[in-house]
Motif scaffolding. Structure first.
Motif, PDB file in Angstrom:
ATOM      1  N   MET A  86     -28.114  -2.145 -18.009  1.00 12.98           N
ATOM      2  CA  MET A  86     -27.203  -1.832 -19.107  1.00 12.98           C
ATOM      3  C   MET A  86     -26.697  -3.127 -19.739  1.00 12.98           C
ATOM      4  O   MET A  86     -26.646  -3.259 -20.964  1.00 12.98           O
ATOM      5  N   ASN A  87     -26.339  -4.090 -18.918  1.00 13.72           N
ATOM      6  CA  ASN A  87     -25.837  -5.376 -19.392  1.00 13.72           C
ATOM      7  C   ASN A  87     -26.915  -6.100 -20.201  1.00 13.72           C
ATOM      8  O   ASN A  87     -26.630  -6.692 -21.237  1.00 13.72           O
ATOM      9  N   ARG A  88     -28.148  -6.028 -19.736  1.00 11.08           N
ATOM     10  CA  ARG A  88     -29.270  -6.661 -20.437  1.00 11.08           C
ATOM     11  C   ARG A  88     -29.424  -6.073 -21.832  1.00 11.08           C
ATOM     12  O   ARG A  88     -29.586  -6.802 -22.820  1.00 11.08           O
ATOM     13  N   LYS A  89     -29.366  -4.755 -21.918  1.00 11.59           N
ATOM     14  CA  LYS A  89     -29.520  -4.093 -23.220  1.00 11.59           C
ATOM     15  C   LYS A  89     -28.376  -4.459 -24.159  1.00 11.59           C
ATOM     16  O   LYS A  89     -28.617  -4.741 -25.335  1.00 11.59           O
ATOM     17  N   ILE A  90     -27.150  -4.467 -23.648  1.00 11.26           N
ATOM     18  CA  ILE A  90     -25.996  -4.837 -24.468  1.00 11.26           C
ATOM     19  C   ILE A  90     -26.154  -6.276 -24.970  1.00 11.26           C
ATOM     20  O   ILE A  90     -25.864  -6.582 -26.117  1.00 11.26           O
ATOM     21  N   GLY A  91     -26.632  -7.154 -24.092  1.00  6.28           N
ATOM     22  CA  GLY A  91     -26.815  -8.561 -24.443  1.00  6.28           C
ATOM     23  C   GLY A  91     -28.004  -8.827 -25.345  1.00  6.28           C
ATOM     24  O   GLY A  91     -28.140  -9.920 -25.895  1.00  6.28           O
ATOM     25  N   GLY A  92     -28.917  -7.862 -25.458  1.00  9.48           N
ATOM     26  CA  GLY A  92     -30.069  -8.011 -26.331  1.00  9.48           C
ATOM     27  C   GLY A  92     -31.198  -8.843 -25.758  1.00  9.48           C
ATOM     28  O   GLY A  92     -32.020  -9.378 -26.510  1.00  9.48           O
TER      29      GLY A  92
ATOM     30  N   ASP B 295      -4.555 -11.260 -17.343  1.00 10.46           N
ATOM     31  CA  ASP B 295      -4.423 -10.978 -15.914  1.00 10.46           C
ATOM     32  C   ASP B 295      -5.798 -10.865 -15.259  1.00 10.46           C
ATOM     33  O   ASP B 295      -6.038 -11.429 -14.184  1.00 10.46           O
ATOM     34  N   GLY B 296      -6.717 -10.146 -15.908  1.00 14.48           N
ATOM     35  CA  GLY B 296      -8.062 -10.006 -15.364  1.00 14.48           C
ATOM     36  C   GLY B 296      -8.810 -11.327 -15.317  1.00 14.48           C
ATOM     37  O   GLY B 296      -9.587 -11.584 -14.395  1.00 14.48           O
ATOM     38  N   SER B 297      -8.546 -12.185 -16.303  1.00 14.85           N
ATOM     39  CA  SER B 297      -9.186 -13.500 -16.317  1.00 14.85           C
ATOM     40  C   SER B 297      -8.712 -14.352 -15.146  1.00 14.85           C
ATOM     41  O   SER B 297      -9.503 -15.086 -14.541  1.00 14.85           O
ATOM     42  N   LEU B 298      -7.441 -14.245 -14.815  1.00 10.85           N
ATOM     43  CA  LEU B 298      -6.926 -14.975 -13.647  1.00 10.85           C
ATOM     44  C   LEU B 298      -7.529 -14.439 -12.359  1.00 10.85           C
ATOM     45  O   LEU B 298      -7.840 -15.206 -11.439  1.00 10.85           O
ATOM     46  N   VAL B 299      -7.731 -13.124 -12.282  1.00  5.56           N
ATOM     47  CA  VAL B 299      -8.402 -12.542 -11.110  1.00  5.56           C
ATOM     48  C   VAL B 299      -9.807 -13.129 -10.997  1.00  5.56           C
ATOM     49  O   VAL B 299     -10.234 -13.550  -9.914  1.00  5.56           O
ATOM     50  N   MET B 300     -10.528 -13.170 -12.119  1.00  6.07           N
ATOM     51  CA  MET B 300     -11.887 -13.722 -12.104  1.00  6.07           C
ATOM     52  C   MET B 300     -11.885 -15.167 -11.603  1.00  6.07           C
ATOM     53  O   MET B 300     -12.745 -15.554 -10.806  1.00  6.07           O
TER      54      MET B 300
ATOM     55  N   ARG C 141     -19.675  -8.708 -20.858  1.00  6.54           N
ATOM     56  CA  ARG C 141     -20.103  -7.395 -21.321  1.00  6.54           C
ATOM     57  C   ARG C 141     -19.594  -6.240 -20.475  1.00  6.54           C
ATOM     58  O   ARG C 141     -20.010  -5.099 -20.645  1.00  6.54           O
ATOM     59  N   ALA C 142     -18.639  -6.487 -19.560  1.00  5.01           N
ATOM     60  CA  ALA C 142     -18.016  -5.391 -18.805  1.00  5.01           C
ATOM     61  C   ALA C 142     -17.224  -4.491 -19.749  1.00  5.01           C
ATOM     62  O   ALA C 142     -17.173  -3.275 -19.553  1.00  5.01           O
ATOM     63  N   LYS C 143     -16.616  -5.078 -20.760  1.00  9.03           N
ATOM     64  CA  LYS C 143     -15.844  -4.289 -21.732  1.00  9.03           C
ATOM     65  C   LYS C 143     -16.743  -3.225 -22.356  1.00  9.03           C
ATOM     66  O   LYS C 143     -16.406  -2.037 -22.373  1.00  9.03           O
ATOM     67  N   GLU C 144     -17.900  -3.654 -22.853  1.00  2.92           N
ATOM     68  CA  GLU C 144     -18.821  -2.721 -23.499  1.00  2.92           C
ATOM     69  C   GLU C 144     -19.354  -1.679 -22.514  1.00  2.92           C
ATOM     70  O   GLU C 144     -19.513  -0.508 -22.876  1.00  2.92           O
ATOM     71  N   GLU C 145     -19.642  -2.091 -21.285  1.00  5.36           N
ATOM     72  CA  GLU C 145     -20.170  -1.148 -20.290  1.00  5.36           C
ATOM     73  C   GLU C 145     -19.187  -0.014 -20.006  1.00  5.36           C
ATOM     74  O   GLU C 145     -19.581   1.148 -19.907  1.00  5.36           O
ATOM     75  N   PHE C 146     -17.911  -0.375 -19.864  1.00  2.69           N
ATOM     76  CA  PHE C 146     -16.932   0.642 -19.478  1.00  2.69           C
ATOM     77  C   PHE C 146     -16.369   1.411 -20.663  1.00  2.69           C
ATOM     78  O   PHE C 146     -15.555   2.308 -20.487  1.00  2.69           O
ATOM     79  N   GLU C 147     -16.850   1.098 -21.864  1.00  7.55           N
ATOM     80  CA  GLU C 147     -16.547   1.922 -23.035  1.00  7.55           C
ATOM     81  C   GLU C 147     -17.567   3.041 -23.184  1.00  7.55           C
ATOM     82  O   GLU C 147     -17.381   3.952 -23.979  1.00  7.55           O
ATOM     83  N   THR C 148     -18.654   2.990 -22.404  1.00  4.49           N
ATOM     84  CA  THR C 148     -19.689   4.027 -22.470  1.00  4.49           C
ATOM     85  C   THR C 148     -19.300   5.216 -21.601  1.00  4.49           C
ATOM     86  O   THR C 148     -18.440   5.124 -20.723  1.00  4.49           O
ATOM     87  N   GLU C 149     -19.972   6.307 -21.853  1.00  2.00           N
ATOM     88  CA  GLU C 149     -19.761   7.502 -21.018  1.00  2.00           C
ATOM     89  C   GLU C 149     -20.120   7.182 -19.564  1.00  2.00           C
ATOM     90  O   GLU C 149     -19.437   7.613 -18.639  1.00  2.00           O
TER      91      GLU C 149
ATOM     92  N   GLY D 293     -13.024  -3.223 -19.105  1.00  2.00           N
ATOM     93  CA  GLY D 293     -13.772  -4.197 -18.325  1.00  2.00           C
ATOM     94  C   GLY D 293     -13.468  -5.611 -18.794  1.00  2.00           C
ATOM     95  O   GLY D 293     -13.498  -5.888 -19.985  1.00  2.00           O
ATOM     96  N   ILE D 294     -13.157  -6.488 -17.843  1.00  2.00           N
ATOM     97  CA  ILE D 294     -12.850  -7.892 -18.157  1.00  2.00           C
ATOM     98  C   ILE D 294     -14.071  -8.761 -17.871  1.00  2.00           C
ATOM     99  O   ILE D 294     -14.450  -9.597 -18.675  1.00  2.00           O
ATOM    100  N   GLY D 295     -14.693  -8.581 -16.719  1.00  2.00           N
ATOM    101  CA  GLY D 295     -15.857  -9.385 -16.378  1.00  2.00           C
ATOM    102  C   GLY D 295     -16.466  -8.967 -15.058  1.00  2.00           C
ATOM    103  O   GLY D 295     -15.855  -8.250 -14.278  1.00  2.00           O
ATOM    104  N   HIS D 296     -17.683  -9.428 -14.844  1.00  2.00           N
ATOM    105  CA  HIS D 296     -18.378  -9.234 -13.568  1.00  2.00           C
ATOM    106  C   HIS D 296     -18.430 -10.596 -12.887  1.00  2.00           C
ATOM    107  O   HIS D 296     -18.781 -11.578 -13.529  1.00  2.00           O
ATOM    108  N   CYS D 297     -18.153 -10.630 -11.620  1.00  2.00           N
ATOM    109  CA  CYS D 297     -18.340 -11.847 -10.839  1.00  2.00           C
ATOM    110  C   CYS D 297     -19.612 -11.644 -10.018  1.00  2.00           C
ATOM    111  O   CYS D 297     -19.614 -10.892  -9.041  1.00  2.00           O
ATOM    112  N   ALA D 298     -20.707 -12.268 -10.470  1.00  2.00           N
ATOM    113  CA  ALA D 298     -21.967 -12.211  -9.733  1.00  2.00           C
ATOM    114  C   ALA D 298     -21.822 -13.134  -8.520  1.00  2.00           C
ATOM    115  O   ALA D 298     -21.369 -14.272  -8.658  1.00  2.00           O
ATOM    116  N   ILE D 299     -22.201 -12.634  -7.346  1.00  2.00           N
ATOM    117  CA  ILE D 299     -21.968 -13.383  -6.099  1.00  2.00           C
ATOM    118  C   ILE D 299     -23.214 -13.375  -5.228  1.00  2.00           C
ATOM    119  O   ILE D 299     -23.880 -12.345  -5.080  1.00  2.00           O
TER     120      ILE D 299
END
Length: 177
Positions: free
Chosen positions: A63-69, A98-103, A122-130, A147-153
């Motif tokens: 989903m993130n890939r598609k949003i990012g193009g 606040d979410g940015s500080l969490v990240m 692109r978490a914002k766009e993902e969580f705006e979807t159904e 959605g503020i962000g994903h922390c890839a780990i």
């Protein structure tokens, strides 16, 4: 030098991860660090969703890939086996800050624990979807979150990047002489 200040200077975004699973004990410690991030009026209006189930991780990545193009086959999470998704309560005026500080706390904790991390947008766009709203409902989350962000780990594949030199002319002073 103080360990926190040292970690702030050394931590880099990682864009190549090994497939090895991250132990739950480490993810719990990282998430705890996120819960202690500064937040507007002490409201604690952010949430963190851990995703280590590969099928869901891959669905989010697609989903993130598609949003990012990006082209099919590209993984915007760079092979990271774990992600922590940070969301902020939509009606709270400081939810993005606040979410940015969490990240930031999550990424520093990863570094301290010997893991790599990368903030993926692109978490914002993902969580705006159904799909995103349904995922929240499936977890019992009924309130409106953004959605503020994903922390890839994960564990770093290859060499750990060095910090580039800091640009000049970024500090300004207004002080007593």
């Amino acid at each position: 030098m103080n360990k926190v200040l040292e970690a702030m200077k050394e931590r880099r975004s990682i864009r190549s991860f090994r497939p090895d699973a991250v132990p739950q004990e480490l993810l719990d410690r990282i998430m705890e660090a996120g819960l202690y991030a500064a937040n507007g009026r002490g409201s604690q209006n952010t949430i963190i969703i851990q995703v280590t189930k590969k099928s869901v991780r891959d669905e989010i990545a697609e989903m993130n890939r598609k949003i990012g193009g990006w082209d099919e086959g590209f993984d915007p999470f760079y092979g990271a086996p774990a992600m922590l998704i940070v969301l902020g309560k939509k009606d709270w005026p400081t939810h993005v800050y606040d979410g940015s500080l969490v990240m930031g706390n999550l990424m520093l904790a990863c570094h301290e624990l010997g893991l790599g991390s990368c903030w993926i947008h692109r978490a914002k766009e993902e969580f705006e979807t159904e799909w995103g709203r349904n995922l929240l409902k499936s977890l019992g989350i009924e309130e409106e979150y953004e959605g503020i962000g994903h922390c890839a780990i994960g564990y770093v594949a290859g060499e750990y990047p060095k910090a580039p030199e800091r640009k000049e002319n970024r500090l300004f002073y207004i002080r007593e002489e």
